[in-house]
Design an enzyme around this catalytic site. Structure first.
Site, PDB file in Angstrom:
ATOM      1  N   GLN A   1      10.114   8.644  -7.290  1.00 31.36           N
ATOM      2  CA  GLN A   1      10.416   9.756  -8.082  1.00 31.36           C
ATOM      3  C   GLN A   1       9.249   9.960  -9.135  1.00 31.36           C
ATOM      4  O   GLN A   1       8.977  11.044  -9.791  1.00 31.36           O
ATOM      5  CB  GLN A   1      11.765   9.673  -9.196  1.00 31.36           C
ATOM      6  CG  GLN A   1      12.792   9.693  -8.132  1.00 31.36           C
ATOM      7  CD  GLN A   1      13.979   9.775  -9.019  1.00 31.36           C
ATOM      8  OE1 GLN A   1      14.135   9.777 -10.150  1.00 31.36           O
ATOM      9  NE2 GLN A   1      15.454   9.488  -8.386  1.00 31.36           N
TER      10      GLN A   1
ATOM     11  N   HIS B   1       0.779   2.187 -13.282  1.00 30.94           N
ATOM     12  CA  HIS B   1       1.613   1.112 -13.675  1.00 30.94           C
ATOM     13  C   HIS B   1       2.870   1.847 -13.787  1.00 30.94           C
ATOM     14  O   HIS B   1       3.468   2.796 -14.246  1.00 30.94           O
ATOM     15  CB  HIS B   1       1.201   0.600 -15.367  1.00 30.94           C
ATOM     16  CG  HIS B   1       1.950  -0.618 -15.732  1.00 30.94           C
ATOM     17  ND1 HIS B   1       1.704  -1.734 -15.321  1.00 30.94           N
ATOM     18  CD2 HIS B   1       3.250  -0.545 -16.654  1.00 30.94           C
ATOM     19  CE1 HIS B   1       2.557  -2.578 -16.028  1.00 30.94           C
ATOM     20  NE2 HIS B   1       3.327  -1.667 -16.783  1.00 30.94           N
TER      21      HIS B   1
ATOM     22  N   ARG C   1     -15.496 -17.596  -9.487  1.00 36.15           N
ATOM     23  CA  ARG C   1     -15.043 -16.311 -10.009  1.00 36.15           C
ATOM     24  C   ARG C   1     -16.156 -15.285 -10.171  1.00 36.15           C
ATOM     25  O   ARG C   1     -16.169 -14.209 -10.136  1.00 36.15           O
ATOM     26  CB  ARG C   1     -13.980 -16.150 -11.232  1.00 36.15           C
ATOM     27  CG  ARG C   1     -13.329 -14.742 -11.530  1.00 36.15           C
ATOM     28  CD  ARG C   1     -12.775 -14.127 -10.419  1.00 36.15           C
ATOM     29  NE  ARG C   1     -11.486 -14.749 -10.108  1.00 36.15           N
ATOM     30  CZ  ARG C   1     -10.662 -14.148 -10.005  1.00 36.15           C
ATOM     31  NH1 ARG C   1     -10.512 -12.911 -10.589  1.00 36.15           N
ATOM     32  NH2 ARG C   1      -9.286 -14.526  -9.321  1.00 36.15           N
TER      33      ARG C   1
ATOM     34  N   GLY D   1       0.704  -1.064   0.083  1.00 40.22           N
ATOM     35  CA  GLY D   1      -0.107  -0.016   0.192  1.00 40.22           C
ATOM     36  C   GLY D   1       0.824   1.309   0.054  1.00 40.22           C
ATOM     37  O   GLY D   1       0.439   2.241   0.435  1.00 40.22           O
TER      38      GLY D   1
ATOM     39  N   GLU E   1       5.870   7.180  -9.163  1.00 36.35           N
ATOM     40  CA  GLU E   1       4.325   6.670  -8.965  1.00 36.35           C
ATOM     41  C   GLU E   1       3.775   7.645  -7.876  1.00 36.35           C
ATOM     42  O   GLU E   1       2.756   7.878  -7.793  1.00 36.35           O
ATOM     43  CB  GLU E   1       4.464   5.219  -8.287  1.00 36.35           C
ATOM     44  CG  GLU E   1       4.970   4.266  -9.523  1.00 36.35           C
ATOM     45  CD  GLU E   1       4.883   3.070  -8.787  1.00 36.35           C
ATOM     46  OE1 GLU E   1       4.011   2.618  -8.165  1.00 36.35           O
ATOM     47  OE2 GLU E   1       6.014   2.251  -9.070  1.00 36.35           O
TER      48      GLU E   1
ATOM     49  N   ASN F   1      -5.458   3.282 -13.177  1.00 36.91           N
ATOM     50  CA  ASN F   1      -4.543   2.462 -12.475  1.00 36.91           C
ATOM     51  C   ASN F   1      -3.052   3.069 -12.645  1.00 36.91           C
ATOM     52  O   ASN F   1      -2.933   3.899 -13.454  1.00 36.91           O
ATOM     53  CB  ASN F   1      -4.597   1.185 -13.472  1.00 36.91           C
ATOM     54  CG  ASN F   1      -3.438   0.199 -13.003  1.00 36.91           C
ATOM     55  OD1 ASN F   1      -3.350  -0.209 -11.960  1.00 36.91           O
ATOM     56  ND2 ASN F   1      -2.848  -0.246 -13.954  1.00 36.91           N
TER      57      ASN F   1
ATOM     58  N   ASP G   1      -3.714  -2.755 -19.190  1.00 33.90           N
ATOM     59  CA  ASP G   1      -2.867  -1.509 -19.501  1.00 33.90           C
ATOM     60  C   ASP G   1      -2.982  -0.883 -20.699  1.00 33.90           C
ATOM     61  O   ASP G   1      -2.137  -0.145 -21.371  1.00 33.90           O
ATOM     62  CB  ASP G   1      -1.299  -1.994 -19.193  1.00 33.90           C
ATOM     63  CG  ASP G   1      -1.035  -2.598 -18.102  1.00 33.90           C
ATOM     64  OD1 ASP G   1      -1.620  -2.149 -16.906  1.00 33.90           O
ATOM     65  OD2 ASP G   1       0.027  -3.489 -18.013  1.00 33.90           O
TER      66      ASP G   1
END
Length: 208
Positions: free
Chosen positions: A179, A110, A66, A12, A181, A108, A151
């Site tokens: 630097q 990545h 699922r 996290g 994210e 998201n 993605d």
């Protein structure tokens, strides 16, 4: 007030960056309404509780199929009535019904400069291992909207990070987090909170 729900699977650190940015006023007009993890042992759940944010675990392992998991997972997401869903290191495939319902409301982070080192199988340290194996000189991170692909959704923000001689995957991973994210994910949320991001012709347009 933008209501955001954060989905996590592990430590996290990106969640912490969001929590810190809200507290320090770098993200404004935004409330974190909840955190959901698929992993009962995710330290991210502790981070949420420490910050006074509602947190719960919904694991695919707790369901027979699922499809059953997807149904209960979407019910849980809906219960928070989020304006924006943030995937902050969430390693579960998002149900198609959820993507359709929250079109251009799921983002998201990545750890690469998409379209490099992304797609199925590229997550966590695997991204940085691949980058070092290829010998690239610049890596980075990308914040993008989530669509039905892996993605492949519209790119919102990217930030480059230089590879240094002697980097290991672990060292490079940490530098990309620090630097890139932890900077562009809160920035993207702030922009969305103030209506400065929209999608046109399949691309994200950022108005700063």
């Amino acid at each position: 007030m933008l209501k955001i729900l954060v989905l996590v699977s592990g430590g996290g650190t990106n969640l912490q960056a969001i929590l810190d940015s809200v507290r320090e006023g770098e993200i404004t007009d935004t409330q974190i309404v909840g955190v959901i993890s698929n992993n009962p042992n995710a330290y991210a759940l502790e981070r949420a509780k420490t910050a006074g944010v509602a947190a719960q675990c919904i694991s695919p392992k707790s369901f027979g199929t699922r499809a059953e998991f997807n149904e209960k997972f979407l019910e849980a997401v809906d219960s928070y009535q989020p304006d924006l869903i943030v995937l902050a290191g969430f390693l579960v495939v998002i149900p198609p019904a959820m993507i359709a319902k929250y079109r251009n409301q799921i983002i998201n982070i990545h750890p690469s400069l998409i379209p490099s080192f992304c797609g199925t199988g590229f997550y966590g340290l695997k991204v940085h291992e691949a980058a070092l194996a290829r010998g690239v000189k610049v890596v980075g991170a990308t914040v993008h909207f989530v669509d039905e692909g892996t993605d492949t959704g519209p790119i919102i923000l990217q930030k480059a990070v230089e590879v240094q001689y002697g980097d290991t995957p672990e060292v490079l991973q940490r530098r990309v987090m620090e630097q890139a994210e932890w900077k562009i994910l809160p920035r993207a949320i702030e922009l969305i909170a103030h209506g400065k991001v929209y999608v046109a012709d399949g691309k994200a347009v950022v108005v700063e």
